[in-house]
Design a protein around this motif. Structure first.
Motif, PDB file in Angstrom:
ATOM      1  N   HIS A 196      20.064  14.372   7.121  1.00 10.08           N
ATOM      2  CA  HIS A 196      19.966  12.925   6.872  1.00 10.08           C
ATOM      3  C   HIS A 196      21.367  12.329   6.888  1.00 10.08           C
ATOM      4  N   LEU A 197      21.487  11.189   7.539  1.00 13.90           N
ATOM      5  CA  LEU A 197      22.715  10.406   7.503  1.00 13.90           C
ATOM      6  C   LEU A 197      22.333   8.945   7.668  1.00 13.90           C
ATOM      7  N   SER A 198      22.663   8.127   6.674  1.00 10.94           N
ATOM      8  CA  SER A 198      22.327   6.715   6.730  1.00 10.94           C
ATOM      9  C   SER A 198      23.399   5.924   5.997  1.00 10.94           C
ATOM     10  N   PHE A 199      23.376   4.615   6.216  1.00 10.46           N
ATOM     11  CA  PHE A 199      24.321   3.701   5.593  1.00 10.46           C
ATOM     12  C   PHE A 199      23.533   2.638   4.843  1.00 10.46           C
ATOM     13  N   GLY A 200      24.020   2.278   3.666  1.00 13.48           N
ATOM     14  CA  GLY A 200      23.350   1.245   2.889  1.00 13.48           C
ATOM     15  C   GLY A 200      22.318   1.820   1.941  1.00 13.48           C
ATOM     16  N   GLU A 201      21.388   0.971   1.545  1.00 13.37           N
ATOM     17  CA  GLU A 201      20.356   1.371   0.598  1.00 13.37           C
ATOM     18  C   GLU A 201      19.466   2.446   1.208  1.00 13.37           C
ATOM     19  N   LEU A 202      19.160   3.451   0.406  1.00 15.41           N
ATOM     20  CA  LEU A 202      18.334   4.562   0.871  1.00 15.41           C
ATOM     21  C   LEU A 202      16.862   4.152   0.839  1.00 15.41           C
ATOM     22  N   MET A 258      35.389  21.361  17.755  1.00 11.74           N
ATOM     23  CA  MET A 258      35.342  20.047  17.122  1.00 11.74           C
ATOM     24  C   MET A 258      34.082  19.308  17.555  1.00 11.74           C
ATOM     25  N   PHE A 259      33.363  18.762  16.573  1.00 11.52           N
ATOM     26  CA  PHE A 259      32.184  17.936  16.826  1.00 11.52           C
ATOM     27  C   PHE A 259      32.523  16.517  16.375  1.00 11.52           C
ATOM     28  N   GLN A 260      32.356  15.574  17.290  1.00 11.94           N
ATOM     29  CA  GLN A 260      32.692  14.181  17.004  1.00 11.94           C
ATOM     30  C   GLN A 260      31.459  13.294  17.184  1.00 11.94           C
ATOM     31  N   TYR A 261      31.284  12.368  16.254  1.00 10.55           N
ATOM     32  CA  TYR A 261      30.213  11.378  16.306  1.00 10.55           C
ATOM     33  C   TYR A 261      30.858   9.997  16.143  1.00 10.55           C
ATOM     34  N   PHE A 262      30.700   9.159  17.158  1.00 10.91           N
ATOM     35  CA  PHE A 262      31.246   7.801  17.129  1.00 10.91           C
ATOM     36  C   PHE A 262      30.092   6.850  16.803  1.00 10.91           C
ATOM     37  N   ILE A 263      30.170   6.238  15.630  1.00  6.71           N
ATOM     38  CA  ILE A 263      29.044   5.484  15.075  1.00  6.71           C
ATOM     39  C   ILE A 263      29.410   4.012  14.961  1.00  6.71           C
ATOM     40  N   THR A 264      28.501   3.149  15.408  1.00  4.17           N
ATOM     41  CA  THR A 264      28.630   1.700  15.225  1.00  4.17           C
ATOM     42  C   THR A 264      27.549   1.252  14.252  1.00  4.17           C
ATOM     43  N   VAL A 265      27.978   0.751  13.096  1.00  8.45           N
ATOM     44  CA  VAL A 265      27.061   0.389  12.014  1.00  8.45           C
ATOM     45  C   VAL A 265      26.805  -1.118  12.054  1.00  8.45           C
ATOM     46  N   VAL A 266      25.532  -1.497  11.992  1.00  6.74           N
ATOM     47  CA  VAL A 266      25.132  -2.910  12.007  1.00  6.74           C
ATOM     48  C   VAL A 266      24.437  -3.231  10.685  1.00  6.74           C
ATOM     49  N   PRO A 267      24.996  -4.116   9.858  1.00  9.72           N
ATOM     50  CA  PRO A 267      24.312  -4.508   8.623  1.00  9.72           C
ATOM     51  C   PRO A 267      22.948  -5.135   8.931  1.00  9.72           C
ATOM     52  N   ILE A 298       8.472  -4.386   1.401  1.00 13.52           N
ATOM     53  CA  ILE A 298       9.785  -4.198   0.801  1.00 13.52           C
ATOM     54  C   ILE A 298      10.712  -5.330   1.222  1.00 13.52           C
ATOM     55  N   SER A 299      11.815  -5.439   0.493  1.00  7.36           N
ATOM     56  CA  SER A 299      12.912  -6.337   0.845  1.00  7.36           C
ATOM     57  C   SER A 299      14.184  -5.597   0.465  1.00  7.36           C
ATOM     58  N   ALA A 300      14.942  -5.164   1.471  1.00  8.93           N
ATOM     59  CA  ALA A 300      16.095  -4.302   1.216  1.00  8.93           C
ATOM     60  C   ALA A 300      17.218  -4.646   2.178  1.00  8.93           C
ATOM     61  N   GLU A 301      18.405  -4.262   1.774  1.00  9.17           N
ATOM     62  CA  GLU A 301      19.591  -4.398   2.614  1.00  9.17           C
ATOM     63  C   GLU A 301      20.028  -2.999   3.047  1.00  9.17           C
ATOM     64  N   THR A 302      19.894  -2.716   4.309  1.00  9.16           N
ATOM     65  CA  THR A 302      20.236  -1.415   4.843  1.00  9.16           C
ATOM     66  C   THR A 302      21.155  -1.608   6.044  1.00  9.16           C
ATOM     67  N   HIS A 303      21.367  -0.545   6.803  1.00  7.31           N
ATOM     68  CA  HIS A 303      22.236  -0.602   7.970  1.00  7.31           C
ATOM     69  C   HIS A 303      21.632   0.256   9.079  1.00  7.31           C
ATOM     70  N   GLN A 304      21.536  -0.327  10.262  1.00 10.89           N
ATOM     71  CA  GLN A 304      21.198   0.455  11.446  1.00 10.89           C
ATOM     72  C   GLN A 304      22.496   0.907  12.122  1.00 10.89           C
ATOM     73  N   PHE A 305      22.387   1.943  12.935  1.00  4.15           N
ATOM     74  CA  PHE A 305      23.587   2.374  13.644  1.00  4.15           C
ATOM     75  C   PHE A 305      23.207   3.078  14.934  1.00  4.15           C
ATOM     76  N   SER A 306      24.121   2.996  15.882  1.00  2.33           N
ATOM     77  CA  SER A 306      24.021   3.752  17.136  1.00  2.33           C
ATOM     78  C   SER A 306      25.139   4.776  17.167  1.00  2.33           C
ATOM     79  N   VAL A 307      24.934   5.841  17.912  1.00  2.00           N
ATOM     80  CA  VAL A 307      25.881   6.947  17.868  1.00  2.00           C
ATOM     81  C   VAL A 307      26.105   7.515  19.252  1.00  2.00           C
ATOM     82  N   THR A 308      27.343   7.936  19.502  1.00  2.00           N
ATOM     83  CA  THR A 308      27.720   8.665  20.707  1.00  2.00           C
ATOM     84  C   THR A 308      28.329   9.997  20.276  1.00  2.00           C
ATOM     85  N   GLU A 309      27.880  11.088  20.889  1.00  4.68           N
ATOM     86  CA  GLU A 309      28.296  12.423  20.477  1.00  4.68           C
ATOM     87  C   GLU A 309      29.263  13.027  21.496  1.00  4.68           C
TER      88      GLU A 309
END
Length: 377
Positions: free
Chosen positions: A219-225, A246-255, A263-274
Motif C-alpha cells: 500500500h502507498l497513498s497520500f492524504g486521508e486513508l 536502484m528502484f525509482q518511482y517518479f510520482i505526481t500527486v494531485v490533491p 463519504i466526504s474526504a480529502e485524499t490525493h490521487q497520483f500517477s507514477v513512472t517506474e
C-alpha cells in the motif's frame, strides 16, 4: 344569476379544451391499429424501465481549481516489505526545503517472511488483475470512488500458516507527515542520521553481498486513508537481479476532494513512472542502491462529486418517451394505412379494366358495356 355565471364559466372551459372527446360510436378499431398499439405499449414499458435504471444510477463530476493550501501537512501512508533484515535498512523523507522526516516519527519496522502464503498470493494476484483493468478502463475508477467504505479492505491479509522459519524481510508500515513540497521518500542500507549538511545512512557495516532490494508495495497513498480505494502502486512486486540495484518511482500527486453519498474526504490521487537500473560505477551507472520514491505536488486540485439526476428531469424525460412513442407510432400507422390503401386501390382498378366487345361490322370496342335494366337482372 349564479347559475348563469357557472354556465358561462363551464362553456368557456369547454372552449379551452385541448383534448376533444370523440364518441365511441364514431371510433373504428382495426387489427393493424391494435398491433401497433401493442408494439407501442411494449416499447414504452421497456424504455420506462431503462429510464428508471438510469435515474437510479449516479455519475462522478470532476472540477478543477488551483490548490491554495500550502501550509498544511501531507500524510504519506506506507506499507512496503523489503527482502532485507530490519537492522540493515532505513527509511526517511527529505524534501526540497531540506527538511528531513525520520522513519521513527511514524513508521514501524516489523520482521516478516518475504514469501507470501497461498492466501496472500491469491490476494496479490487479484489486486494485480484489478490494476491491469484500471489501466485499460479508466471509468472503473468512478466505480471505486462510489464504492469506497463499502467494499472489502484492500490491506494485505495476515498469514494463515504459522511458519517456523526465521524472518528474512522487513515490513515498513505506518504514516509520515511531510511538507506540501516536492520530496524524496527512500529506503536504503543503514539507519539515517541527520547532520548540518543533510543526512546520511550508516551503510559501512553492511556487506554488499547482503544487499537485496527486492520489495513488495502492499500500500502507498497520500492524504486521508480511505478503505476500498486502490492506488496505482498497490500490489506491486519487484525482484532485484543484482545486489547493487536502484528502484525509482517518479510520482505526481494531485490533491483530491471526494464527495459522494457515502463519504466526504480529502485524499490525493497520483500517477507514477517506474525505472530500475543496476549500480555499476565502472560502467557509468552511478547512484545508491535502494528504493527511491520522488514525489511532486500538483498545483491543481480536483473535486470529485457524485451527482444524481433530478426527479423533475426524470419526469420530463419520461413524458418525452411516452409522448414521442405515441406520436411516432401514430404517424407510422397512418402512413402504412395510406400506402396499403393505394396498393389495394390499384388492385381493385385492375379488376375493372375494359374488355373487348365484338361489333356486327367486324370491329371490336374496348369501351366498358353500359349497365342497363336488362343487364342487371
Amino acid at each position: 344569476m349564479r347559475r348563469l355565471n357557472r354556465k358561462k364559466t363551464l362553456n368557456l372551459m369547454k372552449e379551452l379544451d385541448a383534448f376533444p372527446k370523440v364518441p365511441e360510436s364514431y371510433v373504428e378499431t382495426s387489427a393493424s391499429g391494435g398491433t401497433v398499439s401493442l408494439i407501442a405499449f411494449t416499447t414504452i414499458a421497456f424504455l420506462t424501465i431503462m429510464e428508471f435504471m438510469v435515474y437510479r444510477d449516479t455519475w462522478m463530476k470532476y472540477e478543477y481549481e488551483v490548490d491554495k493550501d500550502f501550509t498544511s501537512k501531507l500524510r504519506i501512508n506506507i506499507d512496503i516489505t523489503v527482502a532485507m533484515r530490519c537492522q540493515y535498512v532505513g527509511a526517511d523523507v527529505l524534501d526540497l526545503a531540506e527538511t528531513m522526516v525520520a522513519s521513527a516519527d511514524g513508521l514501524i519496522y516489523e520482521p516478516v517472511m518475504f514469501d507470501l502464503s497461498p492466501q496472500q498470493k491469491e490476494w496479490q494476484r487479484m489486486l494485480q488483475l484489478i490494476q491491469n483493468r484500471l489501466q485499460e478502463e479508466h471509468s472503473l475508477q468512478d466505480v471505486i470512488f462510489k464504492s469506497a467504505f463499502k467494499s472489502a479492505s484492500t490491506a494485505l491479509p495476515p498469514r494463515e500458516d504459522n511458519s517456523l522459519q526465521s524472518p528474512d524481510a522487513c515490513r515498513i508500515h505506518g504514516h509520515l507527515y511531510v511538507n506540501k513540497v516536492a520530496g524524496n521518500f527512500h529506503i536504503t542500507v543503514g539507519k539515517a542520521i541527520p547532520h548540518p549538511r543533510g543526512h546520511a545512512h550508516l551503510a559501512a557495516l553492511v556487506s554488499h553481498e547482503s544487499y537485496n532490494f527486492s520489495h513488495r508495495i502492499d500500500h502507498l497513498s497520500f492524504g486521508e486513508l480511505i478503505p476500498g480505494i486502490i492506488n496505482p502502486l498497490d500490489g506491486t512486486e519487484k525482484i532485484a537481479s543484482d545486489h547493487n540495484q536502484m528502484f525509482q518511482y517518479f510520482i505526481t500527486v494531485v490533491p483530491t476532494k471526494l464527495h459522494t453519498y457515502k463519504i466526504s474526504a480529502e485524499t490525493h490521487q497520483f500517477s507514477v513512472t517506474e525505472r530500475e537500473r543496476v549500480i555499476n560505477h565502472a560502467a557509468g551507472s552511478h547512484g545508491v542502491s535502494g528504493i527511491f520514491m520522488k514525489y511532486d505536488i500538483s498545483s491543481l486540485m480536483v473535486t470529485v462529486t457524485e451527482e444524481h439526476m433530478p426527479f423533475w428531469q426524470f419526469l420530463v424525460r419520461l413524458c418525452g418517451i411516452i409522448g414521442g412513442i405515441f406520436s411516432t407510432t401514430g404517424i407510422l400507422h397512418g402512413f402504412g394505412r395510406f400506402v396499403a390503401e393505394v396498393i389495394f386501390c390499384r388492385f381493385r382498378l385492375g379488376s375493372y379494366r375494359s374488355t373487348s366487345v365484338p361489333l356486327p361490322d367486324g370491329h371490336t370496342s374496348n369501351h366498358l358495356p353500359l349497365l342497363t335494366d336488362n343487364s342487371t337482372h
